[in-house]
Design a protein around this motif. Sequence first.
Motif, mmCIF file in Angstrom:
data_model
loop_
_atom_site.group_PDB
_atom_site.id
_atom_site.type_symbol
_atom_site.label_atom_id
_atom_site.label_comp_id
_atom_site.label_asym_id
_atom_site.label_seq_id
_atom_site.Cartn_x
_atom_site.Cartn_y
_atom_site.Cartn_z
ATOM 1 N N UNK A 118 0.874 -1.169 0.000
ATOM 2 C CA UNK A 118 0.000 0.000 0.000
ATOM 3 C C UNK A 118 0.910 1.217 0.000
ATOM 4 N N UNK A 119 0.792 2.063 -1.023
ATOM 5 C CA UNK A 119 1.596 3.271 -1.146
ATOM 6 C C UNK A 119 0.754 4.465 -0.713
ATOM 7 N N UNK A 120 1.257 5.218 0.255
ATOM 8 C CA UNK A 120 0.562 6.400 0.768
ATOM 9 C C UNK A 120 1.500 7.597 0.649
ATOM 10 N N UNK A 121 1.007 8.664 0.039
ATOM 11 C CA UNK A 121 1.815 9.858 -0.171
ATOM 12 C C UNK A 121 1.074 11.054 0.416
ATOM 13 N N UNK A 122 1.805 11.852 1.216
ATOM 14 C CA UNK A 122 1.246 13.086 1.755
ATOM 15 C C UNK A 122 1.628 14.234 0.833
ATOM 16 N N UNK A 123 0.685 15.094 0.505
ATOM 17 C CA UNK A 123 0.976 16.271 -0.309
ATOM 18 C C UNK A 123 -0.024 17.367 0.015
ATOM 19 N N UNK A 124 0.442 18.609 -0.004
ATOM 20 C CA UNK A 124 -0.487 19.720 0.173
ATOM 21 C C UNK A 124 -1.081 20.167 -1.160
ATOM 22 N N UNK A 180 -0.992 -2.621 -4.246
ATOM 23 C CA UNK A 180 -2.317 -3.060 -3.787
ATOM 24 C C UNK A 180 -3.281 -1.881 -3.688
ATOM 25 N N UNK A 181 -2.748 -0.744 -3.221
ATOM 26 C CA UNK A 181 -3.604 0.423 -3.007
ATOM 27 C C UNK A 181 -2.738 1.671 -3.035
ATOM 28 N N UNK A 182 -3.232 2.739 -3.637
ATOM 29 C CA UNK A 182 -2.533 4.018 -3.678
ATOM 30 C C UNK A 182 -3.426 5.064 -3.037
ATOM 31 N N UNK A 183 -2.867 5.746 -2.041
ATOM 32 C CA UNK A 183 -3.613 6.768 -1.320
ATOM 33 C C UNK A 183 -2.833 8.074 -1.312
ATOM 34 N N UNK A 184 -3.551 9.177 -1.458
ATOM 35 C CA UNK A 184 -2.968 10.499 -1.305
ATOM 36 C C UNK A 184 -3.596 11.136 -0.077
ATOM 37 N N UNK A 185 -2.756 11.564 0.851
ATOM 38 C CA UNK A 185 -3.228 12.258 2.046
ATOM 39 C C UNK A 185 -2.921 13.733 1.887
ATOM 40 N N UNK A 186 -3.901 14.558 2.147
ATOM 41 C CA UNK A 186 -3.729 15.998 2.053
ATOM 42 C C UNK A 186 -4.532 16.654 3.172
ATOM 43 N N UNK A 242 -7.367 6.834 -3.934
ATOM 44 C CA UNK A 242 -8.046 7.281 -2.726
ATOM 45 C C UNK A 242 -7.413 8.583 -2.262
ATOM 46 N N UNK A 243 -8.234 9.591 -2.036
ATOM 47 C CA UNK A 243 -7.757 10.854 -1.489
ATOM 48 C C UNK A 243 -8.362 11.011 -0.097
ATOM 49 N N UNK A 244 -7.490 11.136 0.892
ATOM 50 C CA UNK A 244 -7.914 11.328 2.277
ATOM 51 C C UNK A 244 -7.619 12.773 2.653
ATOM 52 N N UNK A 245 -8.659 13.518 2.999
ATOM 53 C CA UNK A 245 -8.490 14.920 3.374
ATOM 54 C C UNK A 245 -8.570 15.030 4.893
ATOM 55 N N UNK A 246 -7.503 15.540 5.473
ATOM 56 C CA UNK A 246 -7.424 15.713 6.917
ATOM 57 C C UNK A 246 -7.632 17.182 7.246
#
Length: 117
Positions: free
Chosen positions: A31-37, A62-68, A104-108
């Motif tokens: 699972x690849x997760x990348x944080x970006x603004x 398996x899964x790619x997520x972007x956290x912003x 998947x985009x996760x907005x925090x």
Amino acid sequence: TFRITGGEPLLSPNTFKVMENLIENPEPNLKLAINSNLGAPQVLVDKFIGLAGKILDKKAVKHLELYTSIDAYGERADYIRNGLKHEYFWSNVEKLLQANDRLTICIMSTFNALSVT
């Protein structure tokens, strides 16, 4: 899970090297997760969109997520996060979602005295 976080990962050529390597050498259980603004220059955001599409099309992970993150709306968001351009942020979110519905985009959001209202 392999997470790439900041500073701003889209400003680092190493982020793109990792993504290119995954295209060439898939890791289907990763699972690849990348944080970006999402405030990087458009050419880098577009490069990210292209590589993310290739990773997802090839099922290289398996899964790619972007956290912003964003803490408010409009001018208040711009004020709270120095350098944020609210409209640019949402424009990039929209581009990412239109380019690939498997990302998947996760907005925090951080709540504080400036963002509560």
